[in-house]
Write a protein that holds these residues in place. Structure first.
Motif, PDB file in Angstrom:
ATOM      1  N   TRP A   1       0.642 -71.106  41.232  1.00  0.00           N
ATOM      2  CA  TRP A   1       1.470 -70.001  41.707  1.00  0.00           C
ATOM      3  C   TRP A   1       1.144 -68.737  40.919  1.00  0.00           C
ATOM      4  O   TRP A   1       1.045 -68.760  39.697  1.00  0.00           O
ATOM      5  CB  TRP A   1       2.947 -70.355  41.541  1.00  0.00           C
ATOM      6  N   SER A   2       0.967 -67.617  41.632  1.00  0.00           N
ATOM      7  CA  SER A   2       0.616 -66.377  40.945  1.00  0.00           C
ATOM      8  C   SER A   2       1.557 -65.226  41.275  1.00  0.00           C
ATOM      9  O   SER A   2       1.387 -64.124  40.752  1.00  0.00           O
ATOM     10  CB  SER A   2      -0.820 -65.956  41.304  1.00  0.00           C
ATOM     11  N   GLY A   3       2.549 -65.461  42.128  1.00  0.00           N
ATOM     12  CA  GLY A   3       3.485 -64.415  42.491  1.00  0.00           C
ATOM     13  C   GLY A   3       3.945 -64.570  43.928  1.00  0.00           C
ATOM     14  O   GLY A   3       3.651 -65.580  44.591  1.00  0.00           O
TER      15      GLY A   3
ATOM     16  N   LEU B   1      -0.020 -80.910  49.530  1.00  0.00           N
ATOM     17  CA  LEU B   1      -0.136 -79.780  48.617  1.00  0.00           C
ATOM     18  C   LEU B   1       0.873 -79.909  47.490  1.00  0.00           C
ATOM     19  O   LEU B   1       2.032 -80.281  47.722  1.00  0.00           O
ATOM     20  CB  LEU B   1       0.101 -78.467  49.376  1.00  0.00           C
ATOM     21  N   THR B   2       0.431 -79.608  46.276  1.00  0.00           N
ATOM     22  CA  THR B   2       1.309 -79.537  45.104  1.00  0.00           C
ATOM     23  C   THR B   2       1.233 -78.133  44.523  1.00  0.00           C
ATOM     24  O   THR B   2       0.142 -77.596  44.335  1.00  0.00           O
ATOM     25  CB  THR B   2       0.908 -80.566  44.033  1.00  0.00           C
ATOM     26  N   VAL B   3       2.386 -77.541  44.257  1.00  0.00           N
ATOM     27  CA  VAL B   3       2.460 -76.206  43.672  1.00  0.00           C
ATOM     28  C   VAL B   3       2.736 -76.323  42.183  1.00  0.00           C
ATOM     29  O   VAL B   3       3.646 -77.052  41.759  1.00  0.00           O
ATOM     30  CB  VAL B   3       3.563 -75.362  44.352  1.00  0.00           C
ATOM     31  N   PHE B   4       1.944 -75.606  41.385  1.00  0.00           N
ATOM     32  CA  PHE B   4       2.142 -75.551  39.940  1.00  0.00           C
ATOM     33  C   PHE B   4       2.735 -74.188  39.589  1.00  0.00           C
ATOM     34  O   PHE B   4       2.077 -73.157  39.766  1.00  0.00           O
ATOM     35  CB  PHE B   4       0.818 -75.768  39.203  1.00  0.00           C
ATOM     36  N   ALA B   5       3.981 -74.175  39.109  1.00  0.00           N
ATOM     37  CA  ALA B   5       4.667 -72.916  38.819  1.00  0.00           C
ATOM     38  C   ALA B   5       3.979 -72.153  37.692  1.00  0.00           C
ATOM     39  O   ALA B   5       3.950 -70.919  37.704  1.00  0.00           O
ATOM     40  CB  ALA B   5       6.124 -73.179  38.468  1.00  0.00           C
ATOM     41  N   ASP B   6       3.445 -72.845  36.719  1.00  0.00           N
ATOM     42  CA  ASP B   6       2.711 -72.253  35.599  1.00  0.00           C
ATOM     43  C   ASP B   6       3.484 -71.105  34.944  1.00  0.00           C
ATOM     44  O   ASP B   6       2.924 -70.046  34.645  1.00  0.00           O
ATOM     45  CB  ASP B   6       1.339 -71.773  36.061  1.00  0.00           C
ATOM     46  N   GLY B   7       4.777 -71.333  34.730  1.00  0.00           N
ATOM     47  CA  GLY B   7       5.587 -70.348  34.039  1.00  0.00           C
ATOM     48  C   GLY B   7       6.220 -69.299  34.927  1.00  0.00           C
ATOM     49  O   GLY B   7       7.028 -68.491  34.450  1.00  0.00           O
TER      50      GLY B   7
ATOM     51  N   ASP C   1       6.929 -77.762  37.403  1.00  0.00           N
ATOM     52  CA  ASP C   1       7.202 -76.718  36.426  1.00  0.00           C
ATOM     53  C   ASP C   1       6.417 -76.957  35.143  1.00  0.00           C
ATOM     54  O   ASP C   1       5.827 -78.014  34.937  1.00  0.00           O
ATOM     55  CB  ASP C   1       8.697 -76.645  36.145  1.00  0.00           C
ATOM     56  N   GLY C   2       6.465 -75.947  34.276  1.00  0.00           N
ATOM     57  CA  GLY C   2       5.736 -76.042  33.019  1.00  0.00           C
ATOM     58  C   GLY C   2       4.439 -75.259  33.060  1.00  0.00           C
ATOM     59  O   GLY C   2       3.922 -74.911  34.137  1.00  0.00           O
TER      60      GLY C   2
ATOM     61  N   THR D   1       5.096 -79.608  29.775  1.00  0.00           N
ATOM     62  CA  THR D   1       6.407 -80.256  29.887  1.00  0.00           C
ATOM     63  C   THR D   1       6.492 -81.255  31.035  1.00  0.00           C
ATOM     64  O   THR D   1       7.580 -81.647  31.433  1.00  0.00           O
ATOM     65  CB  THR D   1       7.506 -79.192  30.085  1.00  0.00           C
ATOM     66  N   ALA D   2       5.369 -81.670  31.579  1.00  0.00           N
ATOM     67  CA  ALA D   2       5.370 -82.602  32.710  1.00  0.00           C
ATOM     68  C   ALA D   2       4.141 -83.495  32.628  1.00  0.00           C
ATOM     69  O   ALA D   2       3.162 -83.158  31.966  1.00  0.00           O
ATOM     70  CB  ALA D   2       5.391 -81.831  34.030  1.00  0.00           C
TER      71      ALA D   2
END
Length: 297
Positions: free
Chosen positions: A147-149, A166-172, A192-193, A212-213
């Motif tokens: 995720w970038s925005g 599909l898996t989304v990585f929030a990356d903060g 998350d993480g 954290t995951a």
């Protein structure tokens, strides 16, 4: 004096040179030999050259340009630019001063690779930005999206033409609750993480490690790091730029002319919406033709 100096000899720059050479205009192309897609093993979606290594396509293009006596290709960096329409001056890295009536800027952009172990090593293979470029080869497999925005929500919609996994990585990033709920309705998990490392396994497969995951393995990871122009010549000339979610781009009109008369721009440097070889070639050809027509008496 040249009719046109082209700064940047990748797909956009060479396409511009081809049009100008065929119009028998005197052209010098300055290039450092570092195209943005040099990390990719193959280029996809370019009619007649689908699935060819991009460096091979460029090498073939340079060979074809050799038949035009008014085109000169020089492997050197442009250090500075000055002047105005009909009287531009370019100083090269080897100290040569060149003059031209018109300039075409096509020196592209550089992706700002995050300082995450394994990201740089996987860029262009297991980590990619464009589904039109690489989606077909990994269709129906497990995709990951960093995720970038807000624009990332559009990528989720887009990817459905290629995969339902599909898996989304929030990356903060703080993903809004309504977007999270929408992703949940589509059975798209959000992890998350922060991403701490990306381990590559063969061609496209990658394992995303988080702080954290648990680790998550995907077949391909899509990411959209910001980019910046590969040179700052436009700043020195005071050319107008636009801010985009991906970085800075030069503002051009439909003829690919910048805010300064006589200077044109093409390729990723002036195309924030759709970075592709096909688009770069189209815009490069337009810039070349526009520059040539602007010199007609």
């Amino acid at each position: 004096m040249d009719d046109v100096i082209i700064i940047g000899g990748s797909f956009a720059g060479l396409a511009a040179a081809l049009q100008l050479g065929r119009a028998r205009r005197k052209v010098t192309v300055l290039d450092t030999g570092l195209p943005r897609n040099r990390f990719a093993g193959h280029s996809h979606g370019l009619l007649g050259h689908d699935h060819k290594p991009p460096l091979d396509i460029l090498a073939e293009a340079r060979q074809q340009l050799a038949r035009y006596p008014t085109i000169r290709l020089v492997n050197v960096r442009a250090e500075s630019v000055s002047g105005t329409i009909d009287d531009f001056s370019v100083l090269t890295g080897d100290g040569e001063s060149l003059g031209a009536r018109r300039l075409i800027l096509s020196y592209g952009v550089a992706d700002q690779i995050p300082d995450v172990p394994g990201f740089a090593e996987g860029w262009g293979t297991s980590i990619v930005p464009c589904p039109y470029c690489d989606g077909f080869e990994v269709a129906d497999q497990h995709w990951g999206l960093v995720w970038s925005g807000p624009q990332s929500r559009n990528y989720v919609r887009l990817y459905h033409d290629w995969t339902d996994t599909l898996t989304v990585f929030a990356d903060g990033h703080d993903i809004a609750p309504d977007i999270r709920a929408d992703l949940m309705r589509q059975n798209i998990p959000v992890v998350d993480g922060r991403i701490t490392k990306i381990a590559r396994h063969g061609g496209h497969s990658a394992t995303v490690k988080l702080d954290t995951a648990p680790d998550v393995a995907v077949d391909i990871l899509f990411a959209h790091p910001r980019n910046k122009p590969s040179a700052s010549l436009h700043d020195a000339m005071g050319l107008v730029t636009v801010n985009t979610p991906f970085g800075i781009a030069l503002k051009v009109d439909e003829r690919r002319e910048t805010s300064l008369p006589g200077i044109y721009a093409a390729g990723d440097l002036a195309n924030p919406q759709m970075a592709s070889v096909t688009t770069a070639i189209s815009h490069g050809a337009t810039a070349g033709i526009s520059a040539q027509q602007s010199m007609l008496v």
